[in-house]
Design a protein around this motif. Structure first.
Motif, PDB file in Angstrom:
ATOM      1  N   GLY A 129      21.102 -12.943  26.425  1.00  0.00           N
ATOM      2  CA  GLY A 129      20.006 -12.630  27.324  1.00  0.00           C
ATOM      3  C   GLY A 129      20.442 -11.580  28.327  1.00  0.00           C
ATOM      4  N   PRO A 130      19.500 -11.072  29.123  1.00  0.00           N
ATOM      5  CA  PRO A 130      19.866 -10.093  30.152  1.00  0.00           C
ATOM      6  C   PRO A 130      20.854 -10.707  31.138  1.00  0.00           C
ATOM      7  CG  PRO A 130      17.485 -10.151  29.818  1.00  0.00           C
ATOM      8  CD  PRO A 130      18.050 -11.332  29.081  1.00  0.00           C
ATOM      9  N   ALA A 131      22.022 -10.111  31.249  1.00  0.00           N
ATOM     10  CA  ALA A 131      23.076 -10.704  32.079  1.00  0.00           C
ATOM     11  C   ALA A 131      22.679 -10.787  33.548  1.00  0.00           C
ATOM     12  CB  ALA A 131      24.361  -9.904  31.930  1.00  0.00           C
ATOM     13  N   ALA A 132      21.858  -9.842  34.006  1.00  0.00           N
ATOM     14  CA  ALA A 132      21.435  -9.875  35.408  1.00  0.00           C
ATOM     15  C   ALA A 132      20.637 -11.136  35.716  1.00  0.00           C
ATOM     16  CB  ALA A 132      20.598  -8.640  35.732  1.00  0.00           C
ATOM     17  N   ASP A 133      19.978 -11.680  34.707  1.00  0.00           N
ATOM     18  CA  ASP A 133      19.245 -12.945  34.878  1.00  0.00           C
ATOM     19  C   ASP A 133      20.162 -14.135  34.593  1.00  0.00           C
ATOM     20  OD1 ASP A 133      16.920 -11.492  35.408  1.00  0.00           O
ATOM     21  OD2 ASP A 133      16.353 -11.463  33.280  1.00  0.00           O
ATOM     22  N   THR A 134      20.896 -14.064  33.491  1.00  0.00           N
ATOM     23  CA  THR A 134      21.740 -15.180  33.070  1.00  0.00           C
ATOM     24  C   THR A 134      22.779 -15.541  34.112  1.00  0.00           C
ATOM     25  OG1 THR A 134      21.476 -14.422  30.788  1.00  0.00           O
ATOM     26  CG2 THR A 134      23.180 -16.064  31.224  1.00  0.00           C
ATOM     27  N   ILE A 135      23.408 -14.531  34.705  1.00  0.00           N
ATOM     28  CA  ILE A 135      24.498 -14.790  35.637  1.00  0.00           C
ATOM     29  C   ILE A 135      24.014 -15.521  36.881  1.00  0.00           C
ATOM     30  CG2 ILE A 135      24.352 -12.588  36.904  1.00  0.00           C
ATOM     31  CD1 ILE A 135      27.456 -12.550  36.834  1.00  0.00           C
ATOM     32  N   LYS A 136      22.753 -15.306  37.235  1.00  0.00           N
ATOM     33  CA  LYS A 136      22.199 -15.970  38.417  1.00  0.00           C
ATOM     34  C   LYS A 136      21.983 -17.460  38.178  1.00  0.00           C
ATOM     35  CE  LYS A 136      19.973 -11.756  40.084  1.00  0.00           C
ATOM     36  NZ  LYS A 136      18.712 -11.023  40.304  1.00  0.00           N
ATOM     37  N   GLY A 137      21.943 -17.858  36.910  1.00  0.00           N
ATOM     38  CA  GLY A 137      21.775 -19.272  36.595  1.00  0.00           C
ATOM     39  C   GLY A 137      23.075 -20.030  36.448  1.00  0.00           C
ATOM     40  N   LEU A 138      24.193 -19.338  36.516  1.00  0.00           N
ATOM     41  CA  LEU A 138      25.488 -19.998  36.418  1.00  0.00           C
ATOM     42  C   LEU A 138      25.877 -20.608  37.756  1.00  0.00           C
ATOM     43  CD1 LEU A 138      27.496 -17.340  34.363  1.00  0.00           C
ATOM     44  CD2 LEU A 138      26.285 -19.357  33.509  1.00  0.00           C
ATOM     45  N   GLU A 139      26.661 -21.671  37.690  1.00  0.00           N
ATOM     46  CA  GLU A 139      27.101 -22.356  38.905  1.00  0.00           C
ATOM     47  C   GLU A 139      28.618 -22.420  38.958  1.00  0.00           C
ATOM     48  OE1 GLU A 139      25.253 -23.252  41.358  1.00  0.00           O
ATOM     49  OE2 GLU A 139      23.330 -22.850  40.380  1.00  0.00           O
ATOM     50  N   PRO A 140      29.186 -22.337  40.162  1.00  0.00           N
ATOM     51  CA  PRO A 140      30.644 -22.388  40.302  1.00  0.00           C
ATOM     52  C   PRO A 140      31.168 -23.817  40.371  1.00  0.00           C
ATOM     53  CG  PRO A 140      29.652 -21.944  42.427  1.00  0.00           C
ATOM     54  CD  PRO A 140      28.511 -22.025  41.435  1.00  0.00           C
ATOM     55  N   ASN A 141      30.890 -24.586  39.341  1.00  0.00           N
ATOM     56  CA  ASN A 141      31.279 -25.999  39.317  1.00  0.00           C
ATOM     57  C   ASN A 141      32.068 -26.317  38.045  1.00  0.00           C
ATOM     58  OD1 ASN A 141      29.784 -26.600  41.736  1.00  0.00           O
ATOM     59  ND2 ASN A 141      27.923 -26.576  40.512  1.00  0.00           N
ATOM     60  N   PRO A 142      33.366 -26.129  38.037  1.00  0.00           N
ATOM     61  CA  PRO A 142      34.197 -25.542  39.100  1.00  0.00           C
ATOM     62  C   PRO A 142      34.074 -24.028  39.104  1.00  0.00           C
ATOM     63  CG  PRO A 142      35.547 -26.060  37.218  1.00  0.00           C
ATOM     64  CD  PRO A 142      34.175 -26.555  36.882  1.00  0.00           C
ATOM     65  N   PRO A 143      34.594 -23.368  40.126  1.00  0.00           N
ATOM     66  CA  PRO A 143      34.505 -21.908  40.172  1.00  0.00           C
ATOM     67  C   PRO A 143      35.355 -21.258  39.091  1.00  0.00           C
ATOM     68  CG  PRO A 143      35.861 -22.722  41.971  1.00  0.00           C
ATOM     69  CD  PRO A 143      35.238 -23.922  41.331  1.00  0.00           C
ATOM     70  N   TYR A 144      35.014 -20.030  38.774  1.00  0.00           N
ATOM     71  CA  TYR A 144      35.795 -19.255  37.808  1.00  0.00           C
ATOM     72  C   TYR A 144      37.041 -18.702  38.489  1.00  0.00           C
ATOM     73  CZ  TYR A 144      31.701 -19.466  34.779  1.00  0.00           C
ATOM     74  OH  TYR A 144      30.670 -19.911  33.990  1.00  0.00           O
ATOM     75  N   ASP A 145      38.076 -18.500  37.684  1.00  0.00           N
ATOM     76  CA  ASP A 145      39.321 -17.916  38.178  1.00  0.00           C
ATOM     77  C   ASP A 145      39.329 -16.400  38.018  1.00  0.00           C
ATOM     78  OD1 ASP A 145      40.835 -20.468  38.667  1.00  0.00           O
ATOM     79  OD2 ASP A 145      40.430 -20.686  36.524  1.00  0.00           O
ATOM     80  N   LEU A 146      38.646 -15.919  36.990  1.00  0.00           N
ATOM     81  CA  LEU A 146      38.653 -14.489  36.683  1.00  0.00           C
ATOM     82  C   LEU A 146      37.314 -14.099  36.086  1.00  0.00           C
ATOM     83  CD1 LEU A 146      41.510 -12.453  35.044  1.00  0.00           C
ATOM     84  CD2 LEU A 146      39.199 -12.246  34.137  1.00  0.00           C
ATOM     85  N   VAL A 147      36.819 -12.929  36.488  1.00  0.00           N
ATOM     86  CA  VAL A 147      35.597 -12.369  35.914  1.00  0.00           C
ATOM     87  C   VAL A 147      35.914 -10.970  35.416  1.00  0.00           C
ATOM     88  CG1 VAL A 147      33.188 -11.746  36.278  1.00  0.00           C
ATOM     89  CG2 VAL A 147      34.172 -13.669  37.547  1.00  0.00           C
ATOM     90  N   PHE A 148      35.501 -10.676  34.185  1.00  0.00           N
ATOM     91  CA  PHE A 148      35.650  -9.337  33.617  1.00  0.00           C
ATOM     92  C   PHE A 148      34.264  -8.770  33.360  1.00  0.00           C
ATOM     93  CE2 PHE A 148      36.423  -6.662  29.666  1.00  0.00           C
ATOM     94  CZ  PHE A 148      36.864  -5.563  30.379  1.00  0.00           C
ATOM     95  N   ILE A 149      33.934  -7.667  34.031  1.00  0.00           N
ATOM     96  CA  ILE A 149      32.621  -7.039  33.923  1.00  0.00           C
ATOM     97  C   ILE A 149      32.740  -5.760  33.105  1.00  0.00           C
ATOM     98  CG2 ILE A 149      30.705  -5.997  35.205  1.00  0.00           C
ATOM     99  CD1 ILE A 149      31.545  -7.777  37.608  1.00  0.00           C
ATOM    100  N   ASP A 150      32.085  -5.745  31.959  1.00  0.00           N
ATOM    101  CA  ASP A 150      32.122  -4.583  31.066  1.00  0.00           C
ATOM    102  C   ASP A 150      30.777  -4.495  30.349  1.00  0.00           C
ATOM    103  OD1 ASP A 150      32.907  -2.398  29.633  1.00  0.00           O
ATOM    104  OD2 ASP A 150      34.214  -3.488  28.250  1.00  0.00           O
ATOM    105  N   ALA A 151      29.734  -4.298  31.147  1.00  0.00           N
ATOM    106  CA  ALA A 151      28.371  -4.267  30.613  1.00  0.00           C
ATOM    107  C   ALA A 151      27.696  -2.969  31.065  1.00  0.00           C
ATOM    108  CB  ALA A 151      27.604  -5.495  31.089  1.00  0.00           C
TER     109      ALA A 151
END
Length: 232
Positions: A129-151
């Motif tokens: 799905g569109p990442a700009a929408d999908t990412i807003k639905g994610l929760e930091p439970n637990p938080p992420y340690d690393l994010v790689f953005i290549d879109a």
């Protein structure tokens, strides 16, 4: 009669062939053969995916960075055929997990095939799905340690802003393709990708929640670079 070595001023400017030769040389010592990754590249090519994944050396760098911080939970924005996903997922412990966001179902299908062939399907969740929408639905439970953005580069600021919400303090956010053959630094040059990078840089300049730097790179993917940020 022996020839004198050329001075720096006399040497011709390096070319793409020079960059690729250097990558190939170092990789021959440091990476070795990897049939799984080779198969992933071949399957992606056969599936008609564009040749825009990270290089082997860049993939290994992502892997090492994830290992160096002991990452247990990773988020990737932009899956393509799962080449970088495999590099990142290999850095996870047995209990680790990776979530990767991909716009195109056709790309996600190939990525899932490649991940299954790499024995990583149980560690990776591919969300379509569109990442700009999908990412807003994610929760930091637990938080992420690393994010790689290549879109898509126009979405950089949205992805980075949401990544700050999702990553732990001390966690890492990496944004790829932020140098773009040096064109980002040419004021009169503009296109949506360039402006996406500039908007991100301007936002980070005033952002007290992160520290960041840009590292320019050359190699078999040409002249580009990535932004490395840590959440404070």
């Amino acid at each position: 009669m022996s020839s004198q070595p050329q001075t720096r001023a006399e040497r011709p400017p390096p070319t793409y062939e020079d960059f690729k030769r250097s990558d190939d040389y170092h990789n021959s010592f440091l990476l070795g053969d990897d049939p799984i990754l080779d198969a992933a590249q071949e399957n992606s090519k056969d599936g008609g995916l564009p040749n825009i994944a990270v290089s082997a050396a860049q993939g290994k760098l992502l892997n090492l960075l994830a290992k160096s911080i002991g990452a247990k939970r990773i988020l990737e924005v932009g899956t393509l055929g799962g080449y970088s996903t495999i590099w990142l997922a290999r850095a996870l412990p047995d209990s680790g997990s990776l979530t990767t966001l991909e716009l195109e179902e056709a790309h996600a299908k190939i990525a899932r095939e490649n991940l299954a062939n790499a024995g990583l399907a149980d560690k990776v969740d591919v969300i379509v799905g569109p990442a700009a929408d999908t990412i807003k639905g994610l929760e930091p439970n637990p938080p992420y340690d690393l994010v790689f953005i290549d879109a898509d580069k126009p979405g950089n600021l949205v992805y980075f802003t949401e990544s700050k919400r999702l990553v732990r303090k001390g966690g890492v956010i990496i944004v790829d393709n932020v140098v773009r053959r040096g064109q980002v630094a040419i004021p009169e040059y503009t296109d949506p990708n360039i402006e996406g990078v500039r908007a991100l840089l301007k936002a980070i300049q005033a952002d007290k929640e992160v520290e960041a730097t840009t590292i320019a790179t050359v190699g078999d993917k040409g002249y580009d670079g990535f932004l490395y940020a840590i959440k404070l």
